[in-house]
Design an enzyme around this catalytic site. Structure first.
Site, short mmCIF file in Angstrom:
data_model
loop_
_atom_site.label_atom_id
_atom_site.label_comp_id
_atom_site.label_asym_id
_atom_site.label_seq_id
_atom_site.Cartn_x
_atom_site.Cartn_y
_atom_site.Cartn_z
N ALA A 94 1.11 15.52 11.28
CA ALA A 94 2.22 14.63 11.66
C ALA A 94 1.76 13.37 12.39
O ALA A 94 2.46 12.36 12.38
CB ALA A 94 3.23 15.39 12.51
N GLY A 131 -0.96 11.68 11.65
CA GLY A 131 -1.79 10.87 10.75
C GLY A 131 -1.01 9.74 10.07
O GLY A 131 0.21 9.63 10.24
N GLY A 137 -0.85 17.11 -0.06
CA GLY A 137 -1.23 15.80 -0.60
C GLY A 137 -2.68 15.47 -0.33
O GLY A 137 -3.18 14.44 -0.78
N ASN A 164 -2.13 12.42 -6.03
CA ASN A 164 -1.40 11.16 -5.89
C ASN A 164 0.08 11.43 -6.16
O ASN A 164 0.43 11.94 -7.21
CB ASN A 164 -1.94 10.12 -6.88
CG ASN A 164 -1.42 8.73 -6.54
OD1 ASN A 164 -0.21 8.52 -6.44
ND2 ASN A 164 -2.33 7.80 -6.35
N HIS A 223 -10.04 1.38 -1.77
CA HIS A 223 -9.24 1.93 -0.67
C HIS A 223 -9.72 1.37 0.66
O HIS A 223 -10.84 0.86 0.76
CB HIS A 223 -9.35 3.47 -0.62
CG HIS A 223 -8.54 4.16 -1.68
ND1 HIS A 223 -9.02 4.36 -2.95
CD2 HIS A 223 -7.29 4.67 -1.65
CE1 HIS A 223 -8.09 4.98 -3.67
NE2 HIS A 223 -7.03 5.17 -2.91
N HIS A 224 -8.89 1.56 1.69
CA HIS A 224 -9.23 1.13 3.06
C HIS A 224 -10.53 1.79 3.54
O HIS A 224 -10.95 2.84 3.02
CB HIS A 224 -8.08 1.51 4.00
CG HIS A 224 -7.73 2.97 3.99
ND1 HIS A 224 -8.37 3.88 4.78
CD2 HIS A 224 -6.84 3.67 3.25
CE1 HIS A 224 -7.88 5.08 4.55
NE2 HIS A 224 -6.94 4.98 3.61
N LYS A 267 -11.13 5.76 4.58
CA LYS A 267 -10.99 6.89 3.65
C LYS A 267 -12.27 7.72 3.64
O LYS A 267 -13.37 7.17 3.55
CB LYS A 267 -10.65 6.38 2.24
CG LYS A 267 -10.39 7.50 1.26
CD LYS A 267 -9.68 7.03 0.02
CE LYS A 267 -9.52 8.14 -1.01
NZ LYS A 267 -8.70 9.25 -0.51
N GLY A 321 -9.40 11.06 -4.99
CA GLY A 321 -8.88 12.19 -5.75
C GLY A 321 -8.11 11.69 -6.97
O GLY A 321 -8.15 12.31 -8.05
N THR A 322 -7.43 10.56 -6.82
CA THR A 322 -6.66 10.00 -7.95
C THR A 322 -7.60 9.54 -9.06
O THR A 322 -7.35 9.80 -10.24
CB THR A 322 -5.83 8.80 -7.45
OG1 THR A 322 -4.97 9.26 -6.42
CG2 THR A 322 -5.02 8.18 -8.57
P1 NAD Z 1 -5.27 10.59 8.68
O1 NAD Z 1 -6.68 10.85 9.13
O2 NAD Z 1 -4.56 9.36 9.15
O3 NAD Z 1 -4.36 11.86 9.11
C1 NAD Z 1 -4.77 13.20 9.02
C2 NAD Z 1 -4.05 13.97 10.13
O4 NAD Z 1 -4.36 15.36 9.95
C3 NAD Z 1 -4.52 13.57 11.54
O5 NAD Z 1 -3.40 13.35 12.38
C4 NAD Z 1 -5.32 14.78 11.99
O6 NAD Z 1 -5.27 14.99 13.40
C5 NAD Z 1 -4.61 15.90 11.22
N1 NAD Z 1 -5.46 17.11 11.12
C6 NAD Z 1 -6.75 17.18 10.72
N2 NAD Z 1 -7.19 18.46 10.81
C7 NAD Z 1 -6.14 19.20 11.26
C8 NAD Z 1 -5.96 20.59 11.56
N3 NAD Z 1 -6.96 21.47 11.42
N4 NAD Z 1 -4.74 21.01 11.97
C9 NAD Z 1 -3.72 20.13 12.14
N5 NAD Z 1 -3.84 18.80 11.89
C10 NAD Z 1 -5.03 18.35 11.45
O7 NAD Z 1 -5.31 10.66 7.10
P2 NAD Z 1 -4.24 10.11 6.03
O8 NAD Z 1 -4.56 8.73 5.62
O9 NAD Z 1 -2.85 10.43 6.50
O10 NAD Z 1 -4.62 11.02 4.75
C11 NAD Z 1 -4.61 12.44 4.84
C12 NAD Z 1 -4.99 13.03 3.47
O11 NAD Z 1 -4.01 12.67 2.49
C13 NAD Z 1 -6.34 12.52 2.91
O12 NAD Z 1 -6.98 13.58 2.24
C14 NAD Z 1 -5.93 11.43 1.92
O13 NAD Z 1 -6.87 11.22 0.89
C15 NAD Z 1 -4.66 12.07 1.37
N6 NAD Z 1 -3.71 11.13 0.74
C16 NAD Z 1 -3.07 11.58 -0.37
C17 NAD Z 1 -2.10 10.81 -0.97
C18 NAD Z 1 -1.33 11.38 -2.15
O14 NAD Z 1 -0.51 10.68 -2.73
N7 NAD Z 1 -1.55 12.64 -2.50
C19 NAD Z 1 -1.78 9.54 -0.47
C20 NAD Z 1 -2.46 9.10 0.68
C21 NAD Z 1 -3.41 9.91 1.28
#
Ligand code: NAD
Length: 269
Positions: free
Chosen positions: A12, A14, A94, A120, A151-152, A155, A161-162
């Site tokens: 939450a 992130g 995700g 994605n 990507h930023h 990452k 993954g996409t």
């Molecule tokens: P982020 O680093 O901003 O957020 C991740 C969050 O997860 C952080 O708040 C972190 O503290 C928390 N976290 C990590 N380990 C944890 C644990 N053991 N228990 C509880 N919380 C934990 O990352 P983000 O940019 O939000 O991306 C997260 C993931 O989603 C990445 O793998 C990214 O590639 C993926 N993503 C997928 C899509 C999609 O469409 N499927 C889109 C964007 C990002």
């Protein structure tokens, strides 16, 4: 009127977690049943009376009747998936960057609780997943296939993954296995490009949300298809749509965004 969907956001604090929360609050079709993040990040997400914990398990009975949405990291999502399976909580994942062994475990856990994973969540990318194989087949083997993703800079995984999911679709269309034909770096005297190859290169920097360009390079012409995500809301909206879709589904397979496009048995009649 459609019933509100109770959701739990894992990760939450992130980037994605915060976007999903904002969108869910704006849309008003969701009730926030719980927030999960690492102990040290919980202070940043705790608000009012919404229960918060360091794991899905830690939310106890607050998770009853809710769908969890997890955007964290591979190990963290695996732990959440095991807890969701034990407690029969439907879970939308995700996170990207899973190993083959982790994906196999997710497919097993999907036998115990409704489980959904898409690298994605955007509608546009998922439509691309459908049309790229058609393009690959229609153009035929004279057209080489290459991809660039951007990507930023924060990452963690590359290629995205996409990009790997799109690459798998391209490989399948030619009867290849992506991991046998993928080239993710060229440097030095590399010689002629093998015919059975798909190049996937990753660029990193700035605040780019996500760009995927697929190139079909043929004799005397080239076709480029580009998907550009303008904001994280695109993915967050897809994740919320997936959560609503997953609520009330039965376990049995690892669902993906593609399943949400299939007409249900009722709709087909
Ligand atoms: P982020 O680093 O901003 O957020 C991740 C969050 O997860 C952080 O708040 C972190 O503290 C928390 N976290 C990590 N380990 C944890 C644990 N053991 N228990 C509880 N919380 C934990 O990352 P983000 O940019 O939000 O991306 C997260 C993931 O989603 C990445 O793998 C990214 O590639 C993926 N993503 C997928 C899509 C999609 O469409 N499927 C889109 C964007 C990002």
């Amino acid at each position: 009127m459609q019933e509100k969907t109770r959701i739990i956001i894992v990760g939450a604090a992130g980037r994605m977690g915060r976007t999903i929360r904002r969108l869910a609050e704006e849309e008003g079709d969701f009730v926030l049943a719980g927030l999960v993040d690492r102990e040290e990040s919980l202070g940043a997400v705790q608000a009012g009376s919404i229960p918060a914990a360091a794991s899905l398990e830690g939310l106890g009975t607050h998770a009853d009747g809710a769908v969890a949405i997890d955007f964290t990291a591979p190990e963290a999502s695996m732990a959440t998936a095991r807890m969701a399976a034990a407690a029969h909580v439907p879970l939308v994942i995700g996170t990207t960057g899973f190993s083959e062994a982790q994906k196999a475990e997710l497919r097993e856990l999907a036998q115990k609780t409704p489980l959904f994973w898409s690298a994605n969540m955007s509608v546009g990318v998922n439509v691309l997943m459908r049309i790229l194989p058609e393009l690959a087949r229609a153009l035929g083997p004279a057209y080489d296939m290459e991809m660039v993703e951007i990507h930023h800079g924060r990452k963690k995984d590359a290629p995205s993954g996409t990009a790997l999911a799109l690459g798998e679709k391209l490989a399948e269309a030619r009867g290849w296995e992506l991991e046998k034909v993928r080239c993710s770096g060229r440097d030095g005297i590399i010689g002629a490009r093998p015919k059975e190859e798909i190049g996937i290169q990753a660029l990193r920097g700035g605040d780019v949300v996500g760009v995927h360009s697929i190139y079909f390079l043929g004799p005397g012409e080239r076709i480029e298809v580009t998907h550009e995500a303008h904001s994280r809301e695109n993915f967050a909206g897809g994740a919320l749509r997936a959560a609503r879709w997953l609520a009330g589904r039965k376990p049995g397979k690892l669902y993906s965004m593609q399943d949400t496009f299939e007409p249900t048995a009722n709709e087909q009649q």
